[in-house]
Motif scaffolding. Structure first.
Motif, mmCIF file in Angstrom:
data_model
loop_
_atom_site.group_PDB
_atom_site.id
_atom_site.type_symbol
_atom_site.label_atom_id
_atom_site.label_comp_id
_atom_site.label_asym_id
_atom_site.label_seq_id
_atom_site.Cartn_x
_atom_site.Cartn_y
_atom_site.Cartn_z
ATOM 1 N N ASN A 137 0.945 -1.075 0.064
ATOM 2 C CA ASN A 137 0.087 0.003 0.128
ATOM 3 C C ASN A 137 0.902 1.224 0.069
ATOM 4 O O ASN A 137 2.056 1.159 0.244
ATOM 5 N N TYR A 138 0.118 2.401 -0.455
ATOM 6 C CA TYR A 138 1.160 3.488 -0.550
ATOM 7 C C TYR A 138 1.518 4.216 0.695
ATOM 8 O O TYR A 138 2.659 4.957 0.836
ATOM 9 N N GLU A 139 0.807 3.926 1.877
ATOM 10 C CA GLU A 139 1.360 4.411 3.376
ATOM 11 C C GLU A 139 2.655 3.649 3.595
ATOM 12 O O GLU A 139 3.680 4.344 3.902
ATOM 13 N N THR A 140 2.805 2.429 3.147
ATOM 14 C CA THR A 140 4.119 1.743 3.499
ATOM 15 C C THR A 140 5.070 2.326 2.730
ATOM 16 O O THR A 140 6.325 2.463 3.172
ATOM 17 N N LEU A 141 4.896 2.388 1.224
ATOM 18 C CA LEU A 141 5.981 3.089 0.516
ATOM 19 C C LEU A 141 6.300 4.427 0.869
ATOM 20 O O LEU A 141 7.530 4.943 0.993
ATOM 21 N N ASN A 142 5.400 5.258 1.389
ATOM 22 C CA ASN A 142 5.830 6.563 2.006
ATOM 23 C C ASN A 142 6.716 6.544 3.321
ATOM 24 O O ASN A 142 7.384 7.293 3.346
ATOM 25 N N TRP A 176 8.623 4.019 3.888
ATOM 26 C CA TRP A 176 10.121 3.847 3.560
ATOM 27 C C TRP A 176 10.789 4.897 2.859
ATOM 28 O O TRP A 176 11.763 5.012 3.116
ATOM 29 N N HIS A 177 9.868 5.538 2.241
ATOM 30 C CA HIS A 177 10.633 6.809 1.512
ATOM 31 C C HIS A 177 11.345 7.810 2.290
ATOM 32 O O HIS A 177 12.356 8.400 2.333
ATOM 33 N N LYS A 178 10.466 7.976 3.726
ATOM 34 C CA LYS A 178 10.742 8.995 4.670
ATOM 35 C C LYS A 178 12.136 8.365 5.352
ATOM 36 O O LYS A 178 12.853 9.136 6.038
ATOM 37 N N GLY A 206 14.523 6.984 4.006
ATOM 38 C CA GLY A 206 15.736 7.177 2.884
ATOM 39 C C GLY A 206 15.820 6.193 1.919
ATOM 40 O O GLY A 206 16.935 6.256 1.191
ATOM 41 N N LEU A 207 14.837 5.345 1.786
ATOM 42 C CA LEU A 207 14.903 4.267 0.653
ATOM 43 C C LEU A 207 14.496 5.031 -0.465
ATOM 44 O O LEU A 207 13.499 5.802 -0.614
ATOM 45 N N GLU A 208 15.067 4.597 -1.877
ATOM 46 C CA GLU A 208 14.999 5.323 -2.923
ATOM 47 C C GLU A 208 14.010 4.465 -3.598
ATOM 48 O O GLU A 208 13.248 5.032 -4.680
ATOM 49 N N ARG A 209 13.580 3.130 -3.404
ATOM 50 C CA ARG A 209 12.783 2.473 -4.356
ATOM 51 C C ARG A 209 12.338 1.159 -3.355
ATOM 52 O O ARG A 209 13.003 0.548 -2.467
ATOM 53 N N VAL A 210 10.993 0.892 -3.810
ATOM 54 C CA VAL A 210 10.233 -0.226 -3.110
ATOM 55 C C VAL A 210 10.028 -1.213 -4.197
ATOM 56 O O VAL A 210 9.277 -0.920 -5.135
#
Length: 410
Positions: free
Chosen positions: A127-132, A134-136, A138-142
């Motif tokens: 889901n997009y909340e999980t992606l956000n 991990w983005h916060k 510092g990860l560049e890609r999921v």
């Protein structure tokens, strides 16, 4: 958020240095490999640091990238030495590491600053909340879980800026995002620390045991069911427009333990399809020859996984399977003399005079012919090539190139 149509990366598996070079020659924008630690393919031809250096140099020469999987689930003590491992990868020039365990993610971020981190599919991002989140961090890609549907990807693309990587071809795990303990219990090999024995693909039967020493199959006389839990393989070749339009940044092919025949064929096909769509979306047409080519290296039936709904019994290997056309990889071109039309071949499997063969190379070039005459390294005429890796010469009327592959119908 992401709106502009962007050509996605074609990401291919590379279990060995030879596979790395093959994948890139056949169109991969990037490859993913394993080191000698922290990965989930302990039986793959994992890379030493020197091999990584050579692979990175080759990739850089061809404007490609190299990622390293470090996606194991760490138990106490497994994380020892991880900081040094990640620093070496960074200094070698690895473009990113693919990690699932938060402990390894933190170690990499702290001890190897500057080395990009991608979240592994093992982390089950759905889901997009999980992606956000991990983005916060510092990860560049999921790398998405294989259980994500196309509509969910569309929503993710609209509500996150992190890069999205999704599997588009290869084996499917019967367990959720590969997190399974069948192998642990049935063969004492830890699936989440690199030792999966693929217990789900074993042959199973149902027995009745009237006495402890007796057992009779309850299914005797019924059609043989080769597997009871095994999933068919994924293929998204018919759905490249959906993947591109919904913002998938990287199209990932599964199969680090598969052959250069598989890697070259699949990378070649997806390269052709992605280029065709991105160059002219309005006039794009799916070509059946692309799917036919994928069937030449298929080991199971093909389906679209979870992208368009929940898989049914039709996406599992129950009962009698459809016949799959199987081809055998038999050689690789080393040289070709345009004046004499003689090709020098490195043998990979048995072939002989009279065989109908097919050559293929990067760019989807294909040449078919029958073997009429061939010679060994000393120039002696031979009628078959039985020795592994032997050098053979034969006449090929249409030009072929070094690193073109040769195969025949089994």
């Amino acid at each position: 958020m992401k709106t502009k149509l962007k050509k996605p990366e074609v990401l291919a598996p590379a279990g060995t240095l030879e596979k790395l070079k093959t994948a890139i020659r056949y169109g991969a924008d990037a490859v993913y490999i394993g080191g000698n630690q922290y990965g989930l393919r302990s039986r793959a031809g994992n890379f030493s640091y020197d091999e990584m250096k050579e692979g990175v140099a080759f990739a850089n020469k061809h404007d490609a990238k190299v990622y390293v999987t470090a996606n194991m689930v760490t138990h106490e003590g497994d994380e020892e030495g991880a900081g040094e491992f990640f620093r070496k990868l960074r200094d070698i020039g690895i473009d990113a590491v693919i990690v699932s365990d938060p402990a390894l993610i933190e170690i990499c971020a702290m001890d190897a600053p500057g080395l990009p981190i991608h979240l592994s599919t093992q982390a089950s991002a759905t889901n997009y909340e999980t992606l956000n989140f991990w983005h916060k961090e510092g990860l560049e890609r999921v790398v998405l879980a294989r259980e994500v549907g196309m509509d969910e990807i569309k929503e993710m693309q609209e509500k996150t800026d992190v890069e999205i990587e999704a599997f588009i071809h290869g084996a499917m795990c019967i367990s959720y995002s590969g997190r399974c303990t069948l192998s642990n219990h049935m063969s004492n090999r830890d699936a989440n620390r690199g030792g999966c024995s693929q217990s789900c693909r074993w042959k199973y039967d149902l027995f009745e045991m009237p006495q402890p020493e007796q057992h009779e199959s309850v299914l005797a006389g019924d059609p043989v069911e080769d597997f009871s839990m095994s999933a068919v393989d994924m293929s998204m070749i018919r759905h490249i427009p959906d993947l591109v339009e919904n913002g998938v940044d990287s199209l990932k092919i599964e199969g680090r333990m598969k052959s250069i025949h598989y890697v070259s064929t699949v990378a070649n096909v997806y390269r052709k399809a992605v280029d065709a769509y991105c160059e002219d979306p309005e006039n794009y047409e799916f070509k059946q020859e692309w799917e036919d080519e994928l069937w030449k290296v298929a080991t199971r039936e093909l389906a679209s996984g979870f992208y368009y709904g929940m898989p049914t019994e039709n996406e599992q290997l129950f009962g009698k399977r459809r016949k799959i056309p199987a081809y055998s990889f038999i050689g690789q071109v080393l040289l070709y003399d345009e004046e004499t039309k003689i090709a020098t071949i490195q043998q990979r499997n048995l072939f002989e005079v009279g065989d109908d063969i097919e050559f293929y190379g990067p760019g989807f070039d294909h040449v078919s012919q029958t073997i009429h005459q061939m010679w060994d390294e000393e120039g002696n005429e031979i009628d078959r090539a039985p020795r592994a890796m032997m050098t053979v010469k034969m006449k090929v009327d249409h030009p072929v190139k070094p690193y073109d592959m040769m195969r025949k119908r089994k």
